[in-house]
Design an enzyme around this catalytic site. Structure first.
Site, mmCIF file in Angstrom:
data_model
loop_
_atom_site.group_PDB
_atom_site.id
_atom_site.type_symbol
_atom_site.label_atom_id
_atom_site.label_comp_id
_atom_site.label_asym_id
_atom_site.label_seq_id
_atom_site.Cartn_x
_atom_site.Cartn_y
_atom_site.Cartn_z
ATOM 1 N N GLY A 12 1.665 -9.599 4.693
ATOM 2 C CA GLY A 12 1.983 -8.242 5.077
ATOM 3 C C GLY A 12 0.851 -7.513 5.895
ATOM 4 O O GLY A 12 0.741 -6.436 5.756
ATOM 5 N N SER A 15 1.057 -4.564 8.926
ATOM 6 C CA SER A 15 1.536 -2.848 9.093
ATOM 7 C C SER A 15 0.804 -2.262 7.740
ATOM 8 O O SER A 15 0.395 -2.849 6.842
ATOM 9 C CB SER A 15 2.720 -2.590 9.248
ATOM 10 O OG SER A 15 3.557 -2.928 8.105
ATOM 11 N N TYR A 185 11.569 -2.565 -8.858
ATOM 12 C CA TYR A 185 10.454 -2.515 -8.221
ATOM 13 C C TYR A 185 9.542 -2.242 -9.272
ATOM 14 O O TYR A 185 8.234 -3.088 -9.263
ATOM 15 C CB TYR A 185 10.394 -1.512 -7.084
ATOM 16 C CG TYR A 185 9.018 -1.007 -6.476
ATOM 17 C CD1 TYR A 185 8.590 -2.025 -5.395
ATOM 18 C CD2 TYR A 185 8.029 -0.041 -6.958
ATOM 19 C CE1 TYR A 185 7.399 -1.721 -4.801
ATOM 20 C CE2 TYR A 185 7.007 0.033 -6.264
ATOM 21 C CZ TYR A 185 6.397 -0.740 -5.509
ATOM 22 O OH TYR A 185 5.114 -0.738 -4.601
#
Length: 309
Positions: A12, A15, A185
């Site tokens: 990732g 960004s 999460y």
């Protein structure tokens, strides 16, 4: 400063936090060869071109990786081993997802938050371990939201049988999907810590290598892409209102601040012998009480091996 060329993989890295971490590493030392591991080839290429321009370091490239696909992760590890890159020194497991609109699934049928944030990085790190240099580093991006005592406004994680985390039973719950999604999460971030501590122990016991494994809490970073499944209003607040908090609150950080702290866990010689630890920014702290449960740790490891086999 590294004296010879070494490779750093950042998942990732196209960004947000991953990009800022890549920028700091590439800028600090031209001997670091940075691989942006990203699902979207076009976005990764654009990020790499931008990083080369910003850092004046041409040793930045991309390699396709979809953490929601076990086949893609295996292909990535295989492709990486065939590339003529410098020795693999560090793996930064940074990519992460959070879904609060509905239940999403990976290509292998796992609930996507657990599948990407934990299982994907679990398989990736284990596949790359043999290719790492003798004194390599693995850093997993966790989150302070895993610790209920931090009062982050997020629901406390609920660790269960890992197979239930991978294949949740949705028939009986009356809870709002937004709450379920946020708990998934925080639970995945607790799993990042279980994996960090268990992997650090296993490396110490089973290999001659001095590979260190640590976890990192970047703090709250308003404005990043983590809120993509939020409502339009909440996305607006996340992007334009909450960034003001970085001026007033501890552990609410700009992406640049957190990226710099994450990069230090990769490059700083002070961490040569630091393993199995948890960092809030630059500061080593204790993670939650639950995160030190060795039974959970071992149960998660065993199930993760079975689920990714």
């Amino acid at each position: 400063m590294s004296q010879r060329k070494q490779t750093v993989i950042i998942t990732g890295g196209n960004s947000g936090l991953g990009y800022e971490c890549a920028k700091k590493i590439a800028m600090d030392d031209k001997n670091y060869f940075v691989v942006i591991a990203c699902r979207n080839g076009a976005k990764a290429k654009k990020a790499a071109d931008s990083l080369i321009q910003e850092t004046n370091n041409t040793n930045i490239t991309t390699l396709e990786l979809d953490l929601s696909s076990l086949a893609s992760i295996r292909n990535f590890a295989s492709n990486f081993s065939k590339m003529d890159y410098p020795p693999l020194y560090a793996l930064v497991c940074n990519a992460g997802v959070q879904f609060i609109d509905k239940t999403h699934y990976t290509k292998d049928g796992f609930e996507a938050t657990f599948g990407v944030n934990h299982l994907g990085h679990f398989l990736l790190a284990n596949l790359l371990l043999e290719q790492m240099t003798h004194s390599g580093r693995i850093v997993l991006v966790s989150s302070g939201t895993h610790d209920p005592l931090k009062r982050t406004g997020m629901p406390a994680p609920v660790f269960a049988d890992p197979r239930l985390l991978a294949y949740p039973d949705q028939s009986s719950s009356n809870e709002a999907i937004s709450l379920i999604g946020r708990r998934r999460y925080t639970t995945s971030k607790l799993c990042n810590l279980y994996f960090t501590y268990e992997l650090a122990d296993r490396i110490k016991q089973q290999t001659e290598k001095n590979i260190t494994v640590n976890a990192f809490d970047p703090g709250m970073m308003p404005g990043t892409g983590l809120a993509q499944s939020y409502t339009p209003f909440m996305r607006f607040v996340w992007k334009y209102i909450l960034p003001v908090l970085t001026l007033f609150y501890p552990n609410v950080n700009t992406v640049r601040q957190s990226g710099k702290a994450l990069a230090a866990l990769v490059t700083d010689s002070r961490h040569n012998q630091t393993t199995g630890k948890y960092f809030e920014g630059n500061k080593e702290i204790k993670s939650s009480v639950l995160s030190y449960n060795k039974g959970n740790r071992k149960q998660l490891w065993k199930a993760s091996v079975e689920l990714t086999s």
